[in-house]
Design a protein around this motif. Structure first.
Motif, PDB file in Angstrom:
ATOM      1  N   PRO A 525       0.766  -1.256  -0.047  1.00 53.39           N
ATOM      2  CA  PRO A 525      -0.014   0.077  -0.075  1.00 53.39           C
ATOM      3  C   PRO A 525       0.709   1.041  -0.022  1.00 53.39           C
ATOM      4  CG  PRO A 525       0.132  -0.793   2.151  1.00 53.39           C
ATOM      5  CD  PRO A 525       1.020  -1.817   1.555  1.00 53.39           C
ATOM      6  N   TRP A 526       0.418   2.463  -0.637  1.00 53.03           N
ATOM      7  CA  TRP A 526       1.353   3.572  -0.812  1.00 53.03           C
ATOM      8  C   TRP A 526       0.189   4.829  -0.769  1.00 53.03           C
ATOM      9  CZ3 TRP A 526       1.206   7.173  -4.785  1.00 53.03           C
ATOM     10  CH2 TRP A 526       2.427   8.185  -4.550  1.00 53.03           C
ATOM     11  N   GLN A 527       0.720   5.831  -0.042  1.00 48.90           N
ATOM     12  CA  GLN A 527      -0.257   6.782   0.049  1.00 48.90           C
ATOM     13  C   GLN A 527       0.409   8.137  -0.056  1.00 48.90           C
ATOM     14  OE1 GLN A 527      -0.235   4.713   3.120  1.00 48.90           O
ATOM     15  NE2 GLN A 527      -1.456   3.338   2.117  1.00 48.90           N
ATOM     16  N   ARG A 528      -0.061   9.246  -0.599  1.00 46.71           N
ATOM     17  CA  ARG A 528       0.538  10.437  -0.568  1.00 46.71           C
ATOM     18  C   ARG A 528      -0.616  11.475  -0.412  1.00 46.71           C
ATOM     19  NH1 ARG A 528       2.921  12.748  -6.123  1.00 46.71           N
ATOM     20  NH2 ARG A 528       0.500  12.568  -6.462  1.00 46.71           N
ATOM     21  N   ASN A 529      -0.243  12.542   0.272  1.00 44.84           N
ATOM     22  CA  ASN A 529      -1.081  13.707   0.481  1.00 44.84           C
ATOM     23  C   ASN A 529      -0.457  15.094   0.392  1.00 44.84           C
ATOM     24  OD1 ASN A 529      -3.202  15.550   1.155  1.00 44.84           O
ATOM     25  ND2 ASN A 529      -3.822  14.616   3.140  1.00 44.84           N
ATOM     26  N   LEU A 530      -0.743  15.764  -0.774  1.00 45.17           N
ATOM     27  CA  LEU A 530       0.136  16.940  -1.078  1.00 45.17           C
ATOM     28  C   LEU A 530      -0.723  18.430  -1.067  1.00 45.17           C
ATOM     29  CD1 LEU A 530       2.753  18.464  -2.066  1.00 45.17           C
ATOM     30  CD2 LEU A 530       2.077  17.725  -4.378  1.00 45.17           C
ATOM     31  N   LEU A 531      -0.548  18.985  -0.376  1.00 45.98           N
ATOM     32  CA  LEU A 531      -1.300  20.378  -0.198  1.00 45.98           C
ATOM     33  C   LEU A 531      -0.306  21.456  -0.705  1.00 45.98           C
ATOM     34  CD1 LEU A 531      -3.820  22.174   0.516  1.00 45.98           C
ATOM     35  CD2 LEU A 531      -2.796  22.390   2.934  1.00 45.98           C
ATOM     36  N   GLN A 532      -0.752  22.428  -1.745  1.00 45.38           N
ATOM     37  CA  GLN A 532      -0.161  23.686  -2.026  1.00 45.38           C
ATOM     38  C   GLN A 532      -0.985  24.586  -2.117  1.00 45.38           C
ATOM     39  OE1 GLN A 532       2.797  22.573  -5.740  1.00 45.38           O
ATOM     40  NE2 GLN A 532       1.314  21.413  -5.971  1.00 45.38           N
ATOM     41  N   SER A 533      -0.429  25.998  -1.723  1.00 46.41           N
ATOM     42  CA  SER A 533      -0.957  27.210  -1.650  1.00 46.41           C
ATOM     43  C   SER A 533      -0.283  28.377  -2.571  1.00 46.41           C
ATOM     44  CB  SER A 533      -1.475  27.868  -0.469  1.00 46.41           C
ATOM     45  OG  SER A 533      -0.159  27.923   0.338  1.00 46.41           O
ATOM     46  N   PHE A 534      -1.115  29.255  -3.076  1.00 44.09           N
ATOM     47  CA  PHE A 534      -0.300  29.801  -4.156  1.00 44.09           C
ATOM     48  C   PHE A 534      -0.774  31.483  -4.049  1.00 44.09           C
ATOM     49  CE2 PHE A 534      -0.452  25.921  -6.207  1.00 44.09           C
ATOM     50  CZ  PHE A 534       0.887  25.623  -6.421  1.00 44.09           C
TER      51      PHE A 534
END
Length: 931
Positions: A525-534
């Protein structure tokens, strides 16, 4: 002195048997010749000037020297013999080859040896030991396996122990003699195995002593001990040998392992004692032959698509860079650079880099502690600890580490994209400073059910977090004119990820190694959570604020589950035929969610035009077969891998395909110093799962990357011709590519200045290169390792922005490493490298050059190691320039990294010394590379 020299070389030959069996070369000293392995040659303590040849004439039935007959048997049965020269000296036998035609080696040895009061036992599939039959022992007429060093008539108590060198490392294939205590008469001889362990399994009741003889060490005789008579089986304490001053120099020179070993299909880069094993693993790989590390830390071997394994275990491509940046170089034992992989490996790669780490140890509790740090403009540091518990048939090992530091990456980019105003440009300069925190844990449990069966469990868990500022400056204006405006985006990112691998495996070895079966199951199992603000502000040329643009942010979530079942089987036929075959099924379920939110209405709302939720299911079923035939001077290997793949996007579109991947290898040995080989391999490069879904990701306000459901696999046809001339290795490699995958601009909006990018297929590409590898020892304290491509040429052609484009260029690169042994405990290594300008897909890259260096100091007789090194020491810090020209789109990107660094590393080993064991295969290499 000549007799002393001969004795040194003779005994050292036996000590180094297992290295010889791997290396497949011949060593000479003066007029004397010691022939090392290939399965067709003999390794003994007897030094002979006779050249080994295959006997074709009938040998008369008359008395011959036993040693001469053993030489003929070596060529016929392709095995090796170990014996004390004094035991076989002047012994004669009656031998006629025709009389033994079709008989097994055990029948031949029984017939020849038993009448001479000699016994034998089988060390392993390639090696047989010959010794004098102990007194009062009755020959059983059968050879024994390695654990049975005496005939069947002496089945009483057992005596075991181990022999270590002055650094507490195992002494392999060392002679151990069992003596009667009262008069020191010889009872039997034994040889230590790879772990330095010896066994006398059937010893009569009595009082005995142990004598150990090892070249370069003082002879050891134990105190008297009792066997039988109510006493339990004797397990002796480890025997630590002391160095002999008279022969220390000769032993050290003879036993030194080359930095790089050359095989027909690979190079083995031994870095355990390398001064360059400092800092992180990428630093070690940069010094490996034919390995190129790009500006964004992508690895390639001889320019081919390359699979990266760690202990034969795959790691996610998404996490690969971070793992290599955080794995201490001091953890690495060696690196296998497989330039011509067989059909056994997944069909997605033209080359394989397998990083073998230091982790497995001998009986008892052992461990190590590693501290590493590096500093440029920013610093990183890591602490890693490992331990192993080994007791009888159970081995449990574990490693845990934490890494913390900052990673700097900057791009300065300028592009022209408006055909109505060709001098109007847009810069896209951004800087990412990533604050990294990573935790890793790995454990491997193995239980030996019996001598032929092993079951194992492997678990690997990593938890990572990367966060920090990601600022961008976009300038607008005309070339050589005044700026119109500047957009500053004070962006930030926060990414959290988890990667886990659980593997259960079973291995069966039967019929003295003729049959091998491996079964495994893997769940990843592989998970990713990416948050970007501009948040962005637009300024005029004087720096005054024009306006503040609405804030927008993106959230990218990925959840991928991989299930794999795999079976591999190999069988050794008579007359050197062998078969390898296997089945594999891989199921992948991928879910990706991209959410785009902005404040255009005054409130944070989701914009569905830039948001998406995708589900992808893929299954790949494959089988392979490899047939190998060994002759005296030739080897032929034919392989075929068949794969059936099925891809389903949300039930809306489905693709089913079948592909076949042949491999071929032929090698011819002219003599011990000259051989040639040719190979062919077809490979497929499947896109990453996330690249095939219609996602949209904002790199910044003017650069948007999108997925491409129409993306097709890339196919490579790789042809290689290799010549080994003594130590010189030459190879010509040609790769023909259909559908090369690259990231290219797909659409331009001249009004908003936004450029959209997609992974796309080019029509065709090719690469041809001459590769050279040449190690050379200048003297006792100075050796070199030289590798590179003196000349190469690559080309690519395909459609970009609805127009056909071509790009081709010659290139050259070279690397030379110089290792200086300053004292017995201090070593210096200096690496110099140079790359000319080169092309990749439809981009042109500038060349670079520099020098790296490192010092290694051994402490506490090898228990500790301290390293101090530096990168890019002489010339300015390397920057990577990428130029692209697609007519209406022209760009130049200069990539800056914090690459000029000071590196410090310390390793301390406690407990007993390490031994090597086979690593478990997980089978999810292809899937994990595509995460």
């Amino acid at each position: 002195m000549s007799n002393l020299k001969t004795g040194i070389i003779t005994l050292t030959c036996v000590m180094m048997l297992h290295q010889f069996a791997i290396a497949g070369e011949s060593h000479t000293s003066g007029k004397e010749i010691i022939t090392k392995s290939t399965p067709k040659q003999t390794i003994t303590k007897k030094i002979s000037k006779q050249k080994i040849t295959k006997t074709t004439k009938q040998v008369p039935a008359e008395k011959q020297l036993l040693t001469k007959v053993l030489t003929e048997l070596t060529a016929q049965y392709k095995i090796n013999f170990l014996y004390e020269e004094v035991n076989l000296k002047q012994k004669m036998v009656t031998y006629k080859a025709a009389d033994y035609k079709g008989k097994s080696i055990s029948e031949v040895l029984n017939s020849l040896l038993l009448p001479l009061n000699l016994s034998w036992y089988k060390v392993d599939a390639r090696n047989y030991s010959i010794f004098i039959t102990p007194k009062k022992a009755e020959a059983s007429g059968k050879g024994k396996e390695m654990k049975t060093n005496l005939p069947d008539s002496l089945k009483l108590e057992k005596v075991t122990g181990s022999v270590l060198d002055e650094q507490s490392k195992p002494l392999e294939y060392t002679t151990v003699t069992l003596l009667v205590a009262i008069d020191s008469s010889v009872v039997s001889n034994a040889l230590t195995d790879l772990a330095g362990v010896f066994t006398f399994p059937t010893v009569k009741t009595g009082t005995y002593k142990i004598k150990v003889s090892s070249m370069g060490h003082l002879a050891f005789i134990s105190k008297a001990f009792k066997v039988g008579g109510g006493e339990p089986a004797v397990a002796m304490a480890p025997i630590a040998m002391k160095v002999s001053d008279k022969t220390l120099k000769e032993v050290r020179v003879t036993a030194s392992k080359p930095i790089v070993e050359t095989k027909s299909d690979r190079f083995i880069f031994n870095v355990e004692n390398s001064a360059m094993a400092v800092g992180n693993s990428l630093q070690v790989l940069k010094s490996a032959p034919f390995v190129r590390v790009s500006a964004d830390n992508v690895l390639s071997l001889q320019g081919k698509k390359t699979m990266v394994l760690i202990d034969n275990k795959p790691i996610p491509e998404a996490a690969l860079e971070n793992i290599l940046l955080t794995m201490p170089a001091g953890n690495i034992l060696k690196v296998e650079l497989i330039t011509q992989p067989s059909a056994r490996y997944d069909a997605s790669y033209g080359a394989v880099i397998n990083i073998i780490t230091k982790k497995t140890q001998v009986e008892g509790i052992t461990g190590n502690l590693r501290l590493d740090g590096s500093s440029g403009n920013y610093a990183t540091g890591s602490v890693n600890a490992g331990g192993t518990y080994k007791n009888k048939n159970l081995t449990i090992s574990a490693n845990a580490g934490v890494n913390k530091g900052d990673n700097y990456y900057r791009i300065e980019s300028e592009r022209f994209q408006d055909p109505s105003d060709p001098s109007y440009f847009l810069t896209n300069n951004w800087t990412r400073l990533s604050h990294n925190l990573m935790y890793t844990f790995q454990t491997n449990m193995e239980l030996q059910l019996d001598k032929n069966q092993t079951v194992g469990l492997f678990v690997d868990i990593s938890d990572v977090e990367f966060k920090g500022p990601w600022t961008t400056n976009n300038s607008f204006g005309r070339k050589n004119g005044k700026l119109d405006s500047v957009l500053f985006t004070d962006g930030a990112f926060n990414q959290k990820g988890k990667s886990q691998t659980y593997n259960l495996n079973y291995r069966l070895l039967s019929d003295s190694g003729k049959n091998e079966l491996t079964v495994l199951g893997t769940y990843t199992p592989w998970q990713r959570n990416l948050l970007q603000s501009f948040p962005s502000t637009l300024y005029d040329a004087e720096g005054a604020v024009i306006k503040n643009l609405p804030l927008y942010q993106t959230r990218n979530k990925g959840n991928i589950n991989i299930y794999i079942a795999q079976l591999d089987y190999s069988h050794q036929f008579k007359k050197e035929w062998s078969l390898e075959t296997g089945l594999k099924h891989q199921q992948t379920n991928s879910k990706t969610l991209v959410v785009y939110e902005d404040y255009k209405t005054g409130e944070l709302e989701i914009d569905p035009s830039f948001s998406n939720d995708n589900n992808l299911k893929e299954s790949i079923s494959g089988m392979y077969g490899i047939l190998t035939k060994d002759w005296e001077n030739d080897k032929l290997q034919m392989g075929l891998r068949a794969e059936i793949s099925s891809v389903n996007f949300d039930g809306k579109s489905k693709q089913d395909k079948a592909n076949f991947f042949p491999t071929l290898l032929y090698q011819h040995n002219v003599n011990k110093d000259l051989n040639f080989s040719g190979s062919y391999k077809k490979i497929i490069y499947r896109p990453r799962y996330t690249e095939m879904v219609p996602y949209t990701v904002f790199l910044n306000r003017y650069n948007i990357e999108q997925g491409n459901p129409e993306l097709k696999p890339q196919f490579d046809h790789v042809y290689t011709f290799t010549a080994n001339i003594k130590k010189l290795n030459l190879s010509i490699s040609y790769t023909n590519t259909k559908g090369m995958i690259g990231l290219f601009p797909s659409k331009q909006d001249y009004r908003t200045k936004v450029t959209y990018f997609k992974r796309q297929n080019l029509e065709k590409a090719s690469n041809i290169a001459l590769n050279v590898f040449f190690p050379f020892r200048i003297n006792e304290w100075w050796e070199t390792m030289n590798s590179g491509s003196p000349i190469g040429h690559n080309s690519a052609e395909g459609m970009v922005l609805e127009k056909n484009h071509k790009l081709a260029a010659f290139y050259s690169d070279f690397r030379t490493a110089h290792i200086f042994k300053i004292t017995k405990d201090l070593k210096l290594q200096v690496d110099a490298y140079y790359w000319t300008k080169y092309t990749q897909d439809l981009g042109s890259y500038q060349g670079n050059k520099n020098i790296d260096a490192s010092l290694m100091l051994s402490l506490w007789q090898g228990a500790g190691q301290f390293r101090l090194g530096g990168t890019e020491l002489v010339f300015k810090r390397n920057d990577y320039l990428l130029e692209r020209d697609y007519g209406t789109f022209r760009s130049a990107e200069r990539i800056h990294t914090d690459s000029r660094r000071l590196l410090v590393g310390f390793t301390y080993n406690f407990g007993k010394s390490r031994i090597k064991k086979p690593a478990s295969k997980l089978g999810n290499s292809d899937a994990m590379k595509r995460l």
